[in-house]
Design an enzyme around this catalytic site. Structure first.
Site, short mmCIF file in Angstrom:
data_model
loop_
_atom_site.label_atom_id
_atom_site.label_comp_id
_atom_site.label_asym_id
_atom_site.label_seq_id
_atom_site.Cartn_x
_atom_site.Cartn_y
_atom_site.Cartn_z
N CYS A 38 1.71 2.58 -19.42
CA CYS A 38 1.18 3.93 -19.18
C CYS A 38 0.94 4.67 -20.48
CB CYS A 38 2.15 4.70 -18.28
SG CYS A 38 3.83 4.66 -18.87
N GLU A 72 -8.20 4.81 -16.76
CA GLU A 72 -7.05 4.02 -17.21
C GLU A 72 -7.31 2.56 -16.83
OE1 GLU A 72 -3.32 4.22 -15.02
OE2 GLU A 72 -2.25 4.31 -16.93
P1 NAD Z 1 0.82 2.09 -7.68
O1 NAD Z 1 0.65 3.55 -7.59
O2 NAD Z 1 -0.17 1.23 -7.00
O3 NAD Z 1 2.23 1.66 -7.09
C1 NAD Z 1 3.44 2.19 -7.61
C2 NAD Z 1 4.52 2.06 -6.56
O4 NAD Z 1 4.19 2.90 -5.45
C3 NAD Z 1 4.69 0.65 -5.99
O5 NAD Z 1 6.05 0.39 -5.78
C4 NAD Z 1 3.96 0.75 -4.66
O6 NAD Z 1 4.45 -0.17 -3.70
C5 NAD Z 1 4.28 2.16 -4.24
N1 NAD Z 1 3.36 2.74 -3.26
C6 NAD Z 1 2.10 2.35 -2.98
N2 NAD Z 1 1.60 3.12 -1.99
C7 NAD Z 1 2.55 4.02 -1.65
C8 NAD Z 1 2.62 5.08 -0.72
N3 NAD Z 1 1.60 5.37 0.09
N4 NAD Z 1 3.76 5.80 -0.65
C9 NAD Z 1 4.79 5.53 -1.46
N5 NAD Z 1 4.80 4.53 -2.37
C10 NAD Z 1 3.67 3.77 -2.47
O7 NAD Z 1 0.93 1.76 -9.24
P2 NAD Z 1 1.06 0.32 -9.92
O8 NAD Z 1 -0.29 -0.30 -9.92
O9 NAD Z 1 2.23 -0.42 -9.37
O10 NAD Z 1 1.47 0.73 -11.42
C11 NAD Z 1 0.56 1.06 -12.39
C12 NAD Z 1 0.44 2.57 -12.56
O11 NAD Z 1 1.72 3.12 -12.89
C13 NAD Z 1 -0.46 2.95 -13.72
O12 NAD Z 1 -1.27 4.02 -13.34
C14 NAD Z 1 0.52 3.40 -14.80
O13 NAD Z 1 -0.01 4.29 -15.75
C15 NAD Z 1 1.60 4.02 -13.98
N6 NAD Z 1 2.82 4.11 -14.76
C16 NAD Z 1 3.25 5.33 -15.23
C17 NAD Z 1 4.39 5.41 -16.01
C18 NAD Z 1 4.87 6.72 -16.54
O14 NAD Z 1 6.04 6.78 -16.91
N7 NAD Z 1 4.06 7.76 -16.61
C19 NAD Z 1 5.12 4.26 -16.30
C20 NAD Z 1 4.65 3.05 -15.82
C21 NAD Z 1 3.51 2.99 -15.04
#
Ligand code: NAD
Length: 452
Positions: free
Chosen positions: A263, A356
């Site tokens: 991120c 991103e």
């Molecule tokens: P994602 O949003 O697809 O999923 C994240 C989590 O949310 C997963 O566990 C997923 O199963 C869950 N999820 C999906 N749909 C949901 C819903 N409707 N309700 C509740 N939970 C749900 O993200 P990803 O692809 O796993 O991760 C990548 C993203 O995470 C990137 O955008 C990255 O920038 C971000 N990220 C941010 C930080 C930070 O600290 N700011 C750190 C790491 C990653």
């Protein structure tokens, strides 16, 4: 129970099948966490601190095992994976000091005594993405547990293995089973239930801005506490007066670490026009020198992307007519490989400069002066991280104050120290993790007045 295959992204092979919790199983886990809360809240501060330190020690003893698991499950380089397991240990140690130091105040009033208490919330649901399965889990569960909450944690569908092992280590350390539960499952089932279940008093969500907005909107219905750590499109700003050799030598680490699935990735390099050509000359060998390959090899600096679907998404940002300035190498496959890729020069409104990408692709944009650098850095909806390269202290300070982002570094690409606050401006998040600021939001402040 439904289940899904966990894939090794370096080979495409199935590592293991993992069960996916249903709605009923999620409700049962939340009910157990709710039942465990009063006893956990009542544990004497010194005893809770000791349990967290024992958990940290158990993680310490398992660093190599956890790291090997993350190499297999997430394709992280072994060096990074060791750091990630060590980070969970360190975060647990850091917050193990909290139970004895988290206390309220006594405020002078007429007619009696006024005291405040910092009380735990209850059940906390932690939702973790696939890109850093261990640290991001720890940033949620360690302060939550330290403050006296019980935790149900949902790892990402693609990367549940280290979280499951962490739950075992917690039990081995003596933390009651229902105080810290790990529940693999689908986001729209398990994660969404954290949002809607009234017994879950706070959701800690790390993931995409798209899903984060849904989580926040859902939490509004019960005025549920929520912390959001979301996406980023951070700028690495290189001024003409910088140590250009150092800036160029480290720029690949700033964006290609964890194959760009970070991120905080500095996925836009803004270079002052007067040194643009020189900087690109220096950047080329640095990018071509990134060692991409088997993540378990000690010399490897960049591994694969997480999945075939993610590889397709990243590839879509580099069509045949993309302005590829130069790129590194990557294995052909099997596995989900993409080479470190530099696009330059890129227009500010090009999707590669706005979205991103979350892969090893960086967009280089020239700028004329300080004002334009800050304006470009602040373009878009994100505001998570960034770097500023300059030898001018005044400029470093002015630009640091001008850039709207939660985590900036000057002449460095470091973003994370477990004892300093971490989080985003704008649509990169809400609230802060790590450091002292992370504890308060796991408590409610209660004020009690006792009349004479
Ligand atoms: P994602 O949003 O697809 O999923 C994240 C989590 O949310 C997963 O566990 C997923 O199963 C869950 N999820 C999906 N749909 C949901 C819903 N409707 N309700 C509740 N939970 C749900 O993200 P990803 O692809 O796993 O991760 C990548 C993203 O995470 C990137 O955008 C990255 O920038 C971000 N990220 C941010 C930080 C930070 O600290 N700011 C750190 C790491 C990653």
């Amino acid at each position: 129970m439904a289940s899904s295959d966990v894939i090794n992204p370096a080979t495409g092979e199935v590592v293991r099948r993992v069960g996916l919790a249903s709605l009923e199983e999620t409700d049962a886990a939340i009910a157990r966490a709710q039942a465990a809360f009063p006893a956990w809240k009542a544990v004497a501060p010194g005893d809770r601190a000791r349990l967290l330190r024992r958990f940290a020690d158990a993680v310490d003893g398992a660093v190599e095992e956890l790291a090997a698991l993350e190499v297999l499950n997430a394709g992280h380089t072994i060096g990074n994976a060791r750091w990630e397991a060590g980070n969970v240990r360190d975060v647990l140690h850091y917050y193990s000091a909290a139970p004895e130091r988290l206390f309220g105040r006594q405020i002078p009033v007429a007619g009696g005594l006024d005291v405040t208490f910092q009380e735990p919330l209850g059940v906390v649901g932690v939702i973790v993405p696939w890109n850093f399965p261990m640290p991001i889990a720890g940033w949620g569960f360690a302060p939550a547990l330290a403050a006296g909450n019980t935790v149900v944690l949902k790892p990402a569908e693609l990367t549940p293995l280290t979280a499951l092992r962490l739950a075992e280590l917690a039990r081995e350390a003596g933390i009651p089973e229902d105080v810290f539960q790990v529940l693999p499952g689908a986001g729209p089932v398990v994660g969404q239930r954290f949002v809607t279940h009234p017994a879950v008093r706070k959701v800690v969500f790390t993931g995409s801005t798209r899903v984060g907005k849904q989580v926040m909107a859902g939490c509004a219905d019960q005025v549920k506490r929520v912390t959001l750590e979301l996406g980023g499109k951070s700028a690495n700003i290189v001024f003409a007066d910088a140590d250009l050799e150092q800036a160029a030598a480290t720029a690949p680490y700033g964006v290609f670490d964890n194959a760009g699935q970070d991120c905080c990735a500095r996925s836009r390099i803004l270079v002052q026009a007067s040194v643009y050509d020189r900087f690109m000359e220096l950047l080329e060998p640095a990018v071509k020198g990134v060692v991409v390959g088997a993540p378990g090899d000690e010399a490897t600096e960049m591994g694969p992307l997480i999945s075939a679907a993610h590889l397709a998404k990243v590839s879509s940002y580099v069509p045949d007519d993309a302005p590829v300035a130069f790129r590194g190498s990557a294995p052909d496959g099997p596995g989900f490989w993409f080479p470190p890729t530099v696009l330059a020069p890129v227009r500010p409104d090009d999707p590669a400069a706005v979205d991103e990408i979350f892969g090893p692709v960086v967009a280089v944009l020239p700028f004329a002066d300080e004002d334009e650098a800050v304006r470009l850095a602040n373009a878009g909806d994100f505001g998570l991280s960034g770097s500023i390269w300059t030898r001018d202290v005044g400029r470093a300070l002015r630009v640091s104050r001008g850039v709207e982002a939660g985590n900036l570094s000057v002449n460095s690409h470091s973003s994370v120290r477990y004892w300093t606050p971490f989080g985003g401006f704008k649509q990169s998040g809400l609230g802060r993790e790590l450091g002292p600021d992370a504890l308060g939001p796991f408590t409610e402040t209660k004020n009690v007045f006792i009349a004479h």
